[in-house]
Motif scaffolding. Structure first.
Motif, short mmCIF file in Angstrom:
data_model
loop_
_atom_site.label_atom_id
_atom_site.label_comp_id
_atom_site.label_asym_id
_atom_site.label_seq_id
_atom_site.Cartn_x
_atom_site.Cartn_y
_atom_site.Cartn_z
N LEU A 129 8.96 -8.12 -3.21
CA LEU A 129 7.75 -7.38 -2.85
C LEU A 129 7.82 -6.82 -1.43
CD1 LEU A 129 4.99 -9.60 -4.51
CD2 LEU A 129 6.11 -7.54 -5.37
N GLU A 130 8.55 -7.49 -0.55
CA GLU A 130 8.72 -6.95 0.79
C GLU A 130 9.51 -5.65 0.75
OE1 GLU A 130 8.01 -6.76 4.80
OE2 GLU A 130 7.15 -8.10 3.29
N SER A 133 7.24 -2.93 -0.83
CA SER A 133 6.18 -2.50 0.09
C SER A 133 6.73 -1.62 1.21
CB SER A 133 5.45 -3.72 0.66
OG SER A 133 6.31 -4.52 1.45
N LYS A 134 7.96 -1.88 1.64
CA LYS A 134 8.58 -1.05 2.68
C LYS A 134 8.85 0.36 2.16
CE LYS A 134 10.72 -4.71 5.44
NZ LYS A 134 11.99 -5.36 5.88
N LEU A 136 6.83 1.77 -0.28
CA LEU A 136 5.53 2.37 -0.59
C LEU A 136 4.73 2.73 0.66
CD1 LEU A 136 4.31 0.14 -3.57
CD2 LEU A 136 5.38 2.39 -3.66
N ALA A 137 4.84 1.92 1.72
CA ALA A 137 4.03 2.14 2.92
C ALA A 137 4.25 3.52 3.54
CB ALA A 137 4.30 1.03 3.94
N TYR A 169 -4.31 3.12 -4.00
CA TYR A 169 -3.10 3.60 -3.31
C TYR A 169 -3.21 5.09 -3.02
CZ TYR A 169 1.83 4.46 -2.28
OH TYR A 169 3.01 4.83 -1.68
N ASP A 501 -0.67 -9.05 -4.26
CA ASP A 501 0.25 -9.34 -3.16
C ASP A 501 0.66 -8.06 -2.44
OD1 ASP A 501 2.51 -10.08 -1.53
OD2 ASP A 501 2.78 -11.85 -2.78
N LEU A 502 0.96 -7.01 -3.19
CA LEU A 502 1.35 -5.74 -2.57
C LEU A 502 0.21 -5.17 -1.72
CD1 LEU A 502 3.35 -3.82 -5.33
CD2 LEU A 502 4.20 -4.62 -3.12
N ARG A 505 0.15 -6.85 1.58
CA ARG A 505 1.28 -6.44 2.42
C ARG A 505 1.09 -5.03 2.99
NH1 ARG A 505 6.03 -9.68 1.43
NH2 ARG A 505 5.59 -11.23 -0.18
N LEU A 506 0.52 -4.13 2.19
CA LEU A 506 0.33 -2.76 2.65
C LEU A 506 -0.83 -2.64 3.62
CD1 LEU A 506 0.99 -0.94 -0.75
CD2 LEU A 506 2.46 -0.93 1.27
#
Length: 579
Positions: A129-130, A133-134, A136-137, A169, A501-502, A505-506
């Protein structure tokens, strides 16, 4: 050498790569590990029954899972569910095979070789997920959220929490898995009536005309529809007539099976409409008031589509077409089915509209025993705008280089197998310039998953939460619950847990939108907004019974008389400017 199955091929490729590149480390990614034999425990514990909803096909039947000693032992139909009423197909009963399949993915995996080479490294959910997320951000920060493409399969669509995440999103391209026959019916009916899918009120019908459908074996409304066809035949003496290129299970059990040339059902429908108008048996009031074409104009348009012309095209005798047209018009009420034999052709959408035209001519729209507008519960499902109507269209655009995703997420979808020209889809997905980052979320290793950069092990429908609604076969809206019958195996997670979770993180407003401690809490809050549910036992009653039927609502017909049809003109659009 014996015939190799698709499963054998995938297992050889996956396991072989593990043995050569990783010393067999991936064997524990399946359930159960080969070196840990299953143990059968027998105690005096009383089995527990948990209500839920099946997600193995679009019908969404109510189910009951029987749990003994922590293991699901049986799946049966929920008798309280208004659509399937306790009945379940063989696939629904066999849902245990999905849950306990030894080939299930149980841990996140990351590609460690070339894309499609089959070399993987087992990673943690935090690592997976990290990395996602990197990716998607930056898209969100740069206003490029449409560079996230999300394809949803049958098991991944209509997940409310996932849809809320995509909405928050901001504008990703969301589209469905390939299902050409259903897509043709959906577009054809929505262009004509403004909504889909229409519900065949077969239990009240006296004549059931079937163009290329096989509801005794497979249909979008499968078991619920098959039950009502049988009821109509047993209770009303309804006649079932099937046009089909082959002697299907449904054709074989029809009073009449009429073979047709493939893809010519539309010519028959137009010829039947032509003859009904010629004999003055049309529903003139419905045509004049509730469609955008008058009977005179329609007769002029249908002049070339005679039964003789249809005979040349379809192979069905003109006399047969005339006879059935008269039976259809006179044996009121009548309902008309369509299926893959109609929608599976290049002219599928137009053929669906030909059948809709025939429905309009006999005036069987939203009447008892006719083709009824769908009644569903409003669950607050967010509307997502997208550039693509389906996976094939998205891949066509991708092939032409008009657009491309920065992140492609296939959620319970397998375009490398399901799409037309699957080999071409595979080559597109292998190309890292066209698809820089491919994430596949599924319960099993699929052809698309074999090309992924990140593989996410999904919980099955028997291990996850959601609220579901389907077109009510008896026209009284209802909501059913999907709740875990057992805990997820291994490290598999429901997509709802993944996006929670995402979201954290975002950060920012996305984190606020995903501010739920878990999926169950989200479902509790959504259900609290459903009018009348609280008085009907609330979420606890829904969890216990598995379904809640809207109280104080009686089946009503001709709903279009109140607000018109949900089309631009407010009428049934026999002539469509949107085509």
């Amino acid at each position: 050498m014996g015939k190799m199955t698709r499963r054998d091929f995938l297992k050889i490729g996956f396991t072989g790569a593990a043995l050569t590149g990783m010393g067999g480390a991936l064997t524990s990614c399946f359930s159960p590990a080969p070196e840990v034999p299953r143990k059968m425990a027998r105690t005096a514990g009383k089995p527990v029954t948990i209500a839920s909803t099946c997600r193995l096909c679009p019908a969404g039947c109510g189910i009951l899972g029987v749990v003994a000693d922590g293991r699901v032992t049986k799946i049966i139909g929920n008798p309280r569910h208004p659509n399937n009423r306790g009945k379940l197909c063989a696939r629904g009963h066999a849902g245990l095979n999905v849950l306990y399949d030894p080939d299930r993915l149980l841990y996140p995996l990351k590609r460690s070789g070339a894309r499609g080479e089959g070399r993987w490294t087992r990673i943690t959910w935090d690592q997976a997920l990290e990395e996602i997320s990197k990716r998607l951000a930056p898209l969100r920060q740069q206003g490029k959220t449409d560079a996230l493409w999300v394809e949803q399969g049958i098991g991944g669509e209509q997940d409310l929490l996932f849809l809320h995440f995509l909405k928050a999103y901001g504008g990703p391209a969301v589209f469905g898995d390939s299902s050409f026959p259903n897509e043709s019916r959906a577009l054809g009916q929505s262009l004509t009536w403004g909504t889909e899918p229409l519900v065949n009120d077969a239990a009240k019908a006296r004549f059931i005309l079937n163009f290329g459908a096989n509801p005794y074996e497979n249909h979008e409304h499968y078991i619920p529809l098959a039950q009502r066809i049988i009821e109509g035949r047993m209770n009303n003496g309804a006649k079932l007539v099937t046009f089909d290129v082959r002697l299907s299970n449904t054709a074989g059990k029809s009073q009449e099976w009429i073979p047709v040339n493939p893809g010519t059902d539309g010519a028959i429908a137009l010829a039947m409409a032509h003859h009904i108008l010629q004999q003055g048996l049309q529903d003139a009031e419905f045509l004049n008031k509730w469609t955008n074409v008058s009977p005179a104009k329609l007769m002029e348009h249908l002049a070339p589509y005679t039964p003789e012309q249809a005979e040349k095209t379809s192979g069905v005798k003109a006399a047969e077409i005339r006879r059935l047209a008269l039976e259809l018009a006179q044996a009121k009420p009548a309902t008309i089915l369509t299926g893959r034999g109609v929608g599976g052709h290049r002219n599928g959408v137009l053929t669906e509209r030909c059948v809709s035209l025939l429905c309009a001519v006999i005036g069987n729209i939203d009447i008892p025993g006719g083709n009824c507008l769908p009644r569903v519960m409003d669950l607050g499902e967010p509307a997502l705008k997208t550039s693509f109507s389906s996976s094939p269209q998205a891949f066509s655009v991708l092939k032409e280089g008009k657009k491309k995703p920065e992140v492609f997420l296939a959620c319970m979808a397998n375009p490398a197998y399901a799409n037309p020209g699957a080999g071409e889809v595979v080559q597109i997905l292998k190309d890292e310039k066209r698809v820089p980052f491919l994430v596949v979320a599924d319960t099993h290793l699929t052809e698309t998953g074999a090309l992924a950069d990140i593989l996410l092990p999904m919980a099955t429908y028997l291990e996850s939460w959601n609220l579901e609604t389907r077109p009510a076969m008896d026209l009284t809206p209802f909501v059913s619950i999907r709740q875990p019958i057992t805990a997820p195996l291994g490290k598999s997670l429901a997509m709802g847990d993944v996006v929670l979770d995402l979201g954290r993180r975002l950060g920012g407003d996305l984190a606020k939108a995903m501010a739920y401690p878990n999926c169950e809490e989200f479902i509790d809050r959504v259900s609290a907004r459903i009018g009348g549910l609280a008085a009907g036992g609330g979420i606890q009653g829904l969890k216990k019974e598995g379904v809640w039927i809207q109280t104080g609502h009686r089946p009503s017909y001709r709903s279009f008389e109140k607000k018109g049809f949900p089309t631009p003109s407010g009428k049934g659009e026999i002539f469509s400017k949107r085509l």
